[in-house]
Design an enzyme around this catalytic site. Structure first.
Site, PDB file in Angstrom:
ATOM      1  N   GLU A  51       1.160  -0.975   0.229  1.00  0.00           N
ATOM      2  CA  GLU A  51      -0.405   0.242  -0.278  1.00  0.00           C
ATOM      3  C   GLU A  51       1.193   1.830  -0.177  1.00  0.00           C
ATOM      4  O   GLU A  51       0.966   2.085  -0.485  1.00  0.00           O
ATOM      5  CB  GLU A  51      -1.228   0.231   1.341  1.00  0.00           C
ATOM      6  CG  GLU A  51      -2.323  -0.868   0.645  1.00  0.00           C
ATOM      7  CD  GLU A  51      -1.614  -2.262   1.986  1.00  0.00           C
ATOM      8  OE1 GLU A  51      -2.340  -3.396   2.081  1.00  0.00           O
ATOM      9  OE2 GLU A  51      -0.184  -2.386   2.453  1.00  0.00           O
ATOM     10  N   PHE A 113     -11.916  -7.329  13.491  1.00  0.00           N
ATOM     11  CA  PHE A 113     -11.293  -7.395  13.083  1.00  0.00           C
ATOM     12  C   PHE A 113     -10.282  -6.417  11.767  1.00  0.00           C
ATOM     13  O   PHE A 113     -11.212  -5.771  10.808  1.00  0.00           O
ATOM     14  CB  PHE A 113     -11.229  -8.964  12.059  1.00  0.00           C
ATOM     15  CG  PHE A 113     -10.011  -9.263  11.058  1.00  0.00           C
ATOM     16  CD1 PHE A 113      -8.710  -9.364  11.514  1.00  0.00           C
ATOM     17  CD2 PHE A 113     -10.451  -9.209   9.653  1.00  0.00           C
ATOM     18  CE1 PHE A 113      -7.942 -10.470  10.837  1.00  0.00           C
ATOM     19  CE2 PHE A 113      -9.162  -9.674   9.171  1.00  0.00           C
ATOM     20  CZ  PHE A 113      -8.471  -9.984   9.264  1.00  0.00           C
ATOM     21  N   GLN A 114      -9.250  -5.839  11.584  1.00  0.00           N
ATOM     22  CA  GLN A 114      -8.802  -4.709  10.303  1.00  0.00           C
ATOM     23  C   GLN A 114      -9.009  -3.425  11.673  1.00  0.00           C
ATOM     24  O   GLN A 114     -10.164  -3.006   9.686  1.00  0.00           O
ATOM     25  CB  GLN A 114      -8.641  -5.968   9.671  1.00  0.00           C
ATOM     26  CG  GLN A 114      -7.468  -6.358   8.665  1.00  0.00           C
ATOM     27  CD  GLN A 114      -7.371  -6.796   7.381  1.00  0.00           C
ATOM     28  OE1 GLN A 114      -8.484  -6.624   6.678  1.00  0.00           O
ATOM     29  NE2 GLN A 114      -6.012  -7.715   7.662  1.00  0.00           N
ATOM     30  N   LYS A 163     -17.533  -0.254   4.661  1.00  0.00           N
ATOM     31  CA  LYS A 163     -17.876  -1.282   3.600  1.00  0.00           C
ATOM     32  C   LYS A 163     -19.357  -1.413   3.739  1.00  0.00           C
ATOM     33  O   LYS A 163     -19.813  -2.016   1.868  1.00  0.00           O
ATOM     34  CB  LYS A 163     -17.018  -2.739   3.912  1.00  0.00           C
ATOM     35  CG  LYS A 163     -17.761  -4.467   3.203  1.00  0.00           C
ATOM     36  CD  LYS A 163     -17.082  -4.916   4.289  1.00  0.00           C
ATOM     37  CE  LYS A 163     -17.507  -6.647   3.560  1.00  0.00           C
ATOM     38  NZ  LYS A 163     -16.946  -7.641   3.860  1.00  0.00           N
ATOM     39  N   MET A 478      24.270   8.930   3.052  1.00  0.00           N
ATOM     40  CA  MET A 478      23.767  10.249   4.042  1.00  0.00           C
ATOM     41  C   MET A 478      23.998  10.266   5.538  1.00  0.00           C
ATOM     42  O   MET A 478      25.513  10.992   5.692  1.00  0.00           O
ATOM     43  CB  MET A 478      22.905  11.188   3.528  1.00  0.00           C
ATOM     44  CG  MET A 478      23.129  12.616   4.018  1.00  0.00           C
ATOM     45  SD  MET A 478      23.992  13.932   3.181  1.00  0.00           S
ATOM     46  CE  MET A 478      23.249  14.357   1.125  1.00  0.00           C
TER      47      MET A 478
END
Length: 565
Positions: A51, A113-114, A163, A478
């Site tokens: 993602e 969940f999630q 959802k 760096m």
């Protein structure tokens, strides 16, 4: 026309109405109803391998095209994986709409969940965010998101959608006007007061040592033509922020390059000795100013910006012009006049001649590894003028900012404000999708490329003609430069003990790869990459481990106190 539609259909219709042709995303349980609706549309979905890659790809698409980039994720970890990409876009004022699919409304607040509080998490790093409460408001909220993302000072917007709303239905009419969006309290002052511009014009007319400082706002406003008009009409020295590179052709005679921590000697000295510094769409961030009390110590500052919160925020300003640069810069270009600045121009030329950037050494048979200036000598000959150059973050980024020749706007893409390692590869994916037919070159380091190397598989799957050059110094370049210079050469935790072969890694993901360790072989490999019309290629170039970026301004020093070697 009013028609009954599902939430998923509403999302698709809004995306189409906004001209969205490509979205970047990664599906999951909460996103499946939306993906099902997208499956019957003509919108192309680019499946990234993470993602974060989707967010950076949408960002790269936006920077390269000037359009709003769109990414999509599922709930919970899918949404939180977007966070770094959203923060990157927020710091650099990049227009993005991020659609995060949330657990069903009945499961909210139950540690389901999630489930994650996406609105709470992203509130500090977005221009606007909102969880949709009903299918009836879904279309309006999405249209609001696009309008807010691209108007005024651009930025990322997050729309969190439970959802169950994707399957819910309502009578839907597409909002057509700004009034239909009900943007109460949201106001963009596109045009300001022309008297403010006149005050800067008057100051410029009497200035003996003026400098123009252009920032990323010039590109965001599409004001490059007016910027070029000001620069060529007045022949005032021009310095740039990292974000504004490519706003003007880098071969313009009065273009001095980047200012700040790794700015050119001429740019830093010009700002230091200026009696008038005119900032155009800049933030005056700490990497540019360093010690505020020693920044423009002999002069005054004028600041043009669309965002009133930036005016006077970081540096004291004598004159301010609030408004879109698309409005103010053409007026300023028309009215701007300068007096006799010939002595100033001669001083600038002297600085350029006596303090150039470090140059590539003459190659010898004994030279085992590659010097960074030599890399860009080759690249500048090979890359087409309209190619898009993307960088990751680190030493290679600064070398690219110093040495790369850029002639056209939106052809230098990099993470400026947040300094996000791992940005480059997915951003190159987005740029290639957004600008088919243009060559895209990515300059990365062995530290940065590993952070989102999974997107090599996306490149291979999409057969995008992205050419990747990894400047491999076997560690965090760096970080090690700072450790060598300011921490007694104690290079702790910054060495890659295993010498990863990135050419082999690329081949494992379907990308042609080649490893080189001298300038001769690098030239051959770059020539071969340039001839590839379809599909990506990665070159793993082993460069000098001890190479540093110069000039450099040490922490706590003024920008005129440069370390040059």
């Amino acid at each position: 026309m009013t028609m009954e539609k599902t939430g998923g259909e509403i999302v698709v219709e809004v995306l189409k109405s906004e001209g969205v042709t490509h979205i970047f995303g990664y599906p999951g349980g909460a996103a499946l109803p939306l993906y099902d609706a997208l499956s019957t549309s003509d919108i192309t979905h680019i499946l990234t391998r993470h993602e974060q890659g989707a967010a950076h790809a949408a960002d790269g698409y936006a920077r390269a095209t000037g359009k709003v980039g769109v990414c999509i994720s599922t709930s919970g970890p899918g949404a939180t994986n977007l966070v770094t990409g959203i923060a990157t876009a927020n710091m650099d004022s990049i227009p993005m709409v991020c659609i995060t699919c949330q657990v069903a409304a009945s499961l909210l607040g139950k540690d389901s969940f999630q489930e994650a509080d996406v609105v709470g998490i992203t509130a500090p790093i977005t221009k606007f965010n909102h969880m949709v409460q009903s299918v009836e408001e879904l279309g309006t909220v999405l249209k609001q998101a696009f309008h807010i993302a691209r108007s005024g000072r651009p930025g990322p917007v997050v729309v969190d959608i439970p959802k169950d709303l994707f399957g819910a239905t309502c009578d839907f009419t597409l909002p057509e006007t700004e009034e239909d969006l009900h943007l109460n309290g949201y106001h963009v002052q596109a045009e300001g007061n022309t008297q403010d511009i006149d005050a800067v014009v008057a100051a410029l007319a009497t200035a003996k040592r003026p400098v123009l400082f252009m920032g990323g706002g010039v590109i965001a406003a599409g004001a490059e033509k007016a910027m070029l008009q000001v620069a060529t009409k007045t022949n005032i020295p021009v310095v740039t922020s990292l974000m504004a590179i490519s706003a003007l052709p880098t071969d313009l005679p009065n273009y001095l390059g980047m200012v700040g921590m790794h700015g050119t000697y001429a740019a830093n000295m010009a700002v230091t000795e200026a009696d008038l510094l005119i900032g155009l769409g800049v933030r005056f961030d700490d990497r540019v100013t360093s010690v505020i009390s020693k920044f423009v110590p002999h002069g005054k500052i004028a600041h043009f910006d669309i965002d009133p919160s930036e005016l006077g925020k970081n540096v004291p300003t004598e004159w301010t012009v609030q408004g879109d640069l698309a409005w103010s810069l053409p007026i300023f270009a028309e009215k701007a006049q300068v007096g006799n600045i010939t002595p100033w121009q001669e001083q600038i030329k002297n600085w350029q001649e006596t303090h150039p950037l470090p140059q590539a050494p003459e190659p010898t048979e004994e030279e085992a590894l590659i010097s960074p200036p030599a890399v860009f000598e080759l690249l500048n000959k090979i890359m087409p003028k309209d190619s898009i150059l993307v960088t990751d973050v680190g030493q290679h980024q600064m070398w690219a900012a110093q040495y790369a020749e850029r002639m056209l706007p939106r052809t230098f893409l990099t993470s400026g404000g947040l300094g996000t390692m791992g940005y480059g590869l997915p951003a190159a994916v987005g740029a290639a999708i957004g600008c088919p037919g243009k060559e895209v070159w990515l300059i990365s380091g062995d530290g940065s490329i590993m952070m989102n190397c999974q997107e090599l598989a996306t490149l291979a799957e999409q057969q995008l003609p992205v050419k990747i050059l990894v400047l491999n110094n076997r560690g965090l370049g760096m970080v090690r430069q700072w450790q060598r210079m300011f921490f007694g050469k104690r290079c702790f935790g910054s060495k890659h003990e295993i010498d990863t072969n990135f050419a082999t890694l690329a081949k494992a993901m379907g990308v042609e790869g080649q490893r080189v360790d001298n300038i001769h072989d690098l030239n051959i490999a770059l020539q071969a990459a340039a001839k590839i019309a379809k599909g990506p290629m990665l070159i793993d170039a082993r460069i000098l481990e001890e190479a540093n970026v110069y000039p450099m301004v040490a922490p706590g020093a003024a920008i005129y106190e440069m370390i040059e070697c």
